[in-house]
Write a protein that holds these residues in place. Sequence first.
Motif, short mmCIF file in Angstrom:
data_model
loop_
_atom_site.label_atom_id
_atom_site.label_comp_id
_atom_site.label_asym_id
_atom_site.label_seq_id
_atom_site.Cartn_x
_atom_site.Cartn_y
_atom_site.Cartn_z
N MET A 286 1.00 -1.04 -0.03
CA MET A 286 -0.05 0.08 -0.04
C MET A 286 0.72 1.36 0.03
O MET A 286 0.49 2.23 -0.65
CB MET A 286 -0.95 0.15 1.09
N ILE A 287 2.04 1.01 0.78
CA ILE A 287 2.69 2.36 0.79
C ILE A 287 3.67 2.50 -0.47
O ILE A 287 3.95 3.73 -0.95
CB ILE A 287 3.70 2.20 2.20
N SER A 288 4.02 1.49 -1.00
CA SER A 288 4.97 1.26 -2.00
C SER A 288 4.47 1.51 -3.18
O SER A 288 5.00 2.07 -4.21
CB SER A 288 5.92 0.12 -1.98
N LEU A 289 3.34 1.13 -3.57
CA LEU A 289 2.83 1.17 -4.92
C LEU A 289 1.62 2.17 -5.01
O LEU A 289 1.07 2.46 -6.26
CB LEU A 289 2.09 -0.25 -5.23
N LEU A 290 1.35 2.89 -4.01
CA LEU A 290 0.41 3.92 -4.15
C LEU A 290 0.93 5.24 -3.31
O LEU A 290 2.08 5.08 -2.64
CB LEU A 290 -0.92 3.83 -3.34
N PRO A 291 0.41 6.30 -3.60
CA PRO A 291 0.89 7.59 -2.80
C PRO A 291 0.77 7.47 -1.24
O PRO A 291 -0.35 6.96 -0.94
CB PRO A 291 -0.05 8.67 -3.29
N LYS A 292 1.68 7.79 -0.64
CA LYS A 292 1.62 7.52 0.75
C LYS A 292 0.29 8.20 1.48
O LYS A 292 -0.14 7.64 2.42
CB LYS A 292 2.85 8.12 1.39
N GLU A 293 -0.25 8.99 0.80
CA GLU A 293 -1.48 9.87 1.34
C GLU A 293 -2.60 8.74 1.57
O GLU A 293 -3.48 8.65 2.34
CB GLU A 293 -1.99 10.93 0.60
N ILE A 294 -2.73 7.66 0.62
CA ILE A 294 -3.63 6.63 0.79
C ILE A 294 -3.67 6.04 2.12
O ILE A 294 -4.39 5.68 2.72
CB ILE A 294 -3.50 5.87 -0.39
N PHE A 295 -2.29 5.64 2.28
CA PHE A 295 -2.05 4.82 3.46
C PHE A 295 -2.36 5.52 4.80
O PHE A 295 -3.21 4.98 5.81
CB PHE A 295 -0.72 4.68 3.54
N LEU A 296 -2.11 6.82 4.75
CA LEU A 296 -2.62 7.91 5.80
C LEU A 296 -3.93 7.90 5.95
O LEU A 296 -4.48 7.99 7.05
CB LEU A 296 -1.69 8.94 5.83
N GLN A 297 -4.62 8.18 5.12
CA GLN A 297 -5.93 8.08 4.98
C GLN A 297 -6.66 7.00 5.64
O GLN A 297 -7.71 6.85 6.42
CB GLN A 297 -6.63 8.47 3.48
N VAL A 298 -6.33 5.65 5.16
CA VAL A 298 -6.74 4.56 5.73
C VAL A 298 -6.51 4.27 7.20
O VAL A 298 -7.63 3.94 7.92
CB VAL A 298 -6.28 3.26 4.71
N TYR A 299 -5.38 4.23 7.45
CA TYR A 299 -4.97 4.05 8.82
C TYR A 299 -5.10 5.13 9.77
O TYR A 299 -5.23 5.12 10.82
CB TYR A 299 -3.51 3.36 8.72
N GLY A 300 -4.78 6.30 9.27
CA GLY A 300 -4.47 7.62 10.20
C GLY A 300 -5.90 8.22 10.13
O GLY A 300 -6.40 8.48 11.49
N ASP A 301 -6.72 8.38 9.15
CA ASP A 301 -7.85 9.02 9.34
C ASP A 301 -9.10 7.94 9.34
O ASP A 301 -10.14 8.41 9.67
CB ASP A 301 -8.31 9.91 8.00
N LYS A 302 -8.79 6.55 9.39
CA LYS A 302 -9.82 5.62 9.32
C LYS A 302 -10.65 5.88 8.51
O LYS A 302 -11.98 5.80 8.83
CB LYS A 302 -10.49 5.66 10.86
N ASP A 303 -10.39 6.03 7.14
CA ASP A 303 -11.36 6.29 5.98
C ASP A 303 -11.95 5.15 5.39
O ASP A 303 -11.15 4.79 4.71
CB ASP A 303 -10.80 7.48 5.02
N ALA A 304 -12.93 4.71 5.83
CA ALA A 304 -13.43 3.56 5.20
C ALA A 304 -13.86 3.46 3.64
O ALA A 304 -13.80 2.45 3.03
CB ALA A 304 -14.53 2.95 5.81
N ASP A 305 -14.18 4.70 3.32
CA ASP A 305 -14.44 4.96 1.89
C ASP A 305 -13.17 4.78 0.98
O ASP A 305 -13.28 4.16 -0.12
CB ASP A 305 -15.13 6.30 1.61
N VAL A 306 -12.00 5.38 1.49
CA VAL A 306 -10.78 4.96 0.76
C VAL A 306 -10.38 3.78 0.92
O VAL A 306 -9.80 3.07 -0.04
CB VAL A 306 -9.78 6.02 1.53
#
Length: 411
Positions: free
Chosen positions: A198-218
């Motif tokens: 997730m971190i390596s193949l996508l922009p790191k913002e996606i990882f932070l949105q999923v685990y930091g913001d707990k964004d279920a839509d992402v």
Amino acid sequence: MKTLRTLFVATTALCATTAAFAADLEVTHWWTSGGEAAAVGELAKAFDARTDHHWVDGAIAGSGSTARPIMISRITGGDPMAATQFNHGRQAEELVEAGLMRDLTDIAEAGKWREVINPPSLLDACTVDGKVYCAPLNIHSWQWLWLSHKAYADAGVPVPTNWDEFVAAAPALEAAGIVPMAMGKQGWQQSGAFNVMMISLLPKEIFLQVYGDKDADVAAGADVARIFKAAADARAMASNSNVQDWNQATNLVITGKAGGQIMGDWAQGEFQVAEMTAGEDYTCLPGLGVNRTLQAGGDAFYFPVLKDAETTAAQGELAALLLDPEVQVAFNLKKGSLPVRGDVDLAAANDCMKKGLDILATGDAIPDFNQLVSSDTRVQIEDLFVEFFADASMTPEAAQERFAAIIADAD
């Protein structure tokens, strides 16, 4: 003669007093592989040599998932060890909140930890309500692909330089009787590999949105769907790995029986024990050769509250010693990790460590998974990936749906 006799008696009494005050300090951890044992040996050697106390090794065989419940049970059950390893993050937060962990703020201030620890997020992860409760020891990053030069030479294909080339080379390795991807059958390894993707193949913002913001839509979206497809590729490549522990998987890469492994930089310690040279015998690709982003996670030591004054004093000496520049270098060179001090000399660092240091120097590091989610959420995700990697009939779409549900309820 009387003066000499008096001096001898006084000296003997002093030595006896010193011995009486010396403490045996039980330290629990889960470092039991060859590289890990060599690294923890540096800590024990330094503690015994520089203090009047003795390191009593309390290694617990298995992974952190095995060791942590044992450690926590002892502390909550009234049988605490003197010091214990946890990962940076939230693994000990309930113990801190219950008043079972020692406040190290005075030691941190005396050692100027706030000035020397880099990145600062590592000390932040030890801080609760302005007080420091753990001593950061190292920086570990998960985002590495380790590749065997022998395996690819035997298969007659070039050593991959990125994830896509790694996947594309899998059929050639299989035709040569080589496992394309080594992976142990444990949830922390499997969920760890997913997070690396997730971190390596996508922009790191996606990882932070999923685990930091707990964004279920992402978590349910198209970007993460790509990672579940990559996880399905990994599942297929690792289907014949047939090992349990991470270091057994690393040994498959070391011996050329597997092409590669997604594993944290602690794997580097195993290559060192095998006397292999980075860049010659094996290749390490940070960020899977795609995104040069690392998580700044790692290990820290916590010190349970004790009633014995001498042992409590010895705890403080160990906490200070862990941040000593020489100890930082000696331990991390053996462990394969990076020092938490930003002011130490790592001229002896090998090729892989230098890659990590270069990335860290750019500031392109993000918080570790364990710093962003609770232990309960972590266990749920690990359980999901145990099932996903064990059951090839589970589709990436079905797994992603369950993943998004976990994130929706995460804390």
